[in-house]
Each structure stands twice: as C-alpha cells, then as structure tokens.
Design a protein around this motif. Sequence first.
Motif, PDB file in Angstrom:
ATOM      1  N   LEU A   1       0.830  -1.199   0.000  1.00  0.00           N
ATOM      2  CA  LEU A   1       0.000   0.000   0.000  1.00  0.00           C
ATOM      3  C   LEU A   1       0.868   1.253   0.000  1.00  0.00           C
ATOM      4  N   HIS A   2       1.923   1.262   0.788  1.00  0.00           N
ATOM      5  CA  HIS A   2       2.819   2.417   0.816  1.00  0.00           C
ATOM      6  C   HIS A   2       3.530   2.607  -0.522  1.00  0.00           C
ATOM      7  N   ILE A   3       3.891   1.525  -1.168  1.00  0.00           N
ATOM      8  CA  ILE A   3       4.510   1.629  -2.492  1.00  0.00           C
ATOM      9  C   ILE A   3       3.515   2.218  -3.495  1.00  0.00           C
ATOM     10  N   ALA A   4       2.276   1.740  -3.461  1.00  0.00           N
ATOM     11  CA  ALA A   4       1.253   2.239  -4.386  1.00  0.00           C
ATOM     12  C   ALA A   4       0.962   3.717  -4.148  1.00  0.00           C
ATOM     13  N   LEU A   5       0.855   4.111  -2.890  1.00  0.00           N
ATOM     14  CA  LEU A   5       0.618   5.518  -2.581  1.00  0.00           C
ATOM     15  C   LEU A   5       1.809   6.381  -2.971  1.00  0.00           C
ATOM     16  N   GLY A   6       3.006   5.862  -2.764  1.00  0.00           N
ATOM     17  CA  GLY A   6       4.198   6.591  -3.169  1.00  0.00           C
ATOM     18  C   GLY A   6       4.258   6.804  -4.669  1.00  0.00           C
ATOM     19  N   LEU A   7       3.877   5.807  -5.446  1.00  0.00           N
ATOM     20  CA  LEU A   7       3.833   5.962  -6.900  1.00  0.00           C
ATOM     21  C   LEU A   7       2.815   7.009  -7.317  1.00  0.00           C
ATOM     22  N   TYR A   8       1.659   7.013  -6.639  1.00  0.00           N
ATOM     23  CA  TYR A   8       0.636   8.005  -6.957  1.00  0.00           C
ATOM     24  C   TYR A   8       1.125   9.420  -6.629  1.00  0.00           C
ATOM     25  N   ILE A   9       1.739   9.582  -5.480  1.00  0.00           N
ATOM     26  CA  ILE A   9       2.236  10.903  -5.090  1.00  0.00           C
ATOM     27  C   ILE A   9       3.350  11.351  -6.036  1.00  0.00           C
ATOM     28  N   TYR A  10       4.228  10.430  -6.417  1.00  0.00           N
ATOM     29  CA  TYR A  10       5.291  10.761  -7.358  1.00  0.00           C
ATOM     30  C   TYR A  10       4.712  11.217  -8.693  1.00  0.00           C
ATOM     31  N   LYS A  11       3.706  10.500  -9.186  1.00  0.00           N
ATOM     32  CA  LYS A  11       3.071  10.865 -10.456  1.00  0.00           C
ATOM     33  C   LYS A  11       2.368  12.215 -10.340  1.00  0.00           C
ATOM     34  N   ALA A  12       1.719  12.459  -9.216  1.00  0.00           N
ATOM     35  CA  ALA A  12       1.009  13.728  -9.043  1.00  0.00           C
ATOM     36  C   ALA A  12       1.983  14.900  -8.933  1.00  0.00           C
ATOM     37  N   TYR A  13       3.129  14.664  -8.332  1.00  0.00           N
ATOM     38  CA  TYR A  13       4.077  15.757  -8.107  1.00  0.00           C
ATOM     39  C   TYR A  13       4.981  16.001  -9.310  1.00  0.00           C
ATOM     40  N   PHE A  14       5.515  14.937  -9.879  1.00  0.00           N
ATOM     41  CA  PHE A  14       6.488  15.078 -10.962  1.00  0.00           C
ATOM     42  C   PHE A  14       5.921  14.771 -12.345  1.00  0.00           C
ATOM     43  N   GLY A  15       4.755  14.189 -12.418  1.00  0.00           N
ATOM     44  CA  GLY A  15       4.239  13.716 -13.691  1.00  0.00           C
ATOM     45  C   GLY A  15       3.386  14.698 -14.457  1.00  0.00           C
ATOM     46  N   THR A  16       3.463  15.963 -14.128  1.00  0.00           N
ATOM     47  CA  THR A  16       2.656  16.926 -14.864  1.00  0.00           C
ATOM     48  C   THR A  16       3.168  17.023 -16.287  1.00  0.00           C
ATOM     49  N   GLU A  17       2.254  16.972 -17.192  1.00  0.00           N
ATOM     50  CA  GLU A  17       2.614  17.045 -18.600  1.00  0.00           C
ATOM     51  C   GLU A  17       2.915  18.489 -18.975  1.00  0.00           C
TER      52      GLU A  17
END
Length: 86
Positions: A61-77
């Motif tokens: 769960l922590h890995i999944a949440l970390g991926l989501y936060i990473y995408k939200a923070y750094f994944g802006t197009e």
Amino acid sequence: MEDSTISAYSSFKTVLAYCVFILASPITTFFFSKLVLFEGIIGASPIATNVWSAIFAVIMLHIALGLYIYKAYFGTEKGKPVEKID
C-alpha cells in the motif's frame, strides 16, 4: 473547450487507474502471500501467516501511494507553451 475536456478525461483515467491499483494491490498481495508464500511454501502457523501477510500488504500500500504521489508531483505534462499573439 475541447482541450480542457481531453485534459479532464486524461486526469480522470490516471486517477481511476491509480485508485484501482491502490485498492487491488494490497488485497492481492495479502492473499497471495498468505496462501502461496506462507501457507504453501513456508508452512507457517495461521497467526504468523496473517501477521506477515498484513505487513506485506501495508508495504505494498505504501509503495502504491508513493507511486501516486510521485506521479502527481512530478508527472505533470508540459505541453507546448502558449505564444502571445499581438
């Protein structure tokens, strides 16, 4: 107007995919580790099996949440910059 609709749809697809991943991955990890790893291969006691499976699920769960936060923070197009027309 159409660009905002496409952007909203893209954002919705991304959030929906991460929501499904955040919900499904810990559940799958719990039952897989419980039934296959601990009961099947290792043969641990039922209490230890449940405890270790829950620990694995929380880690997932922590890995999944970390991926989501990473995408939200750094994944802006970064689209094409808007040029000013005089």
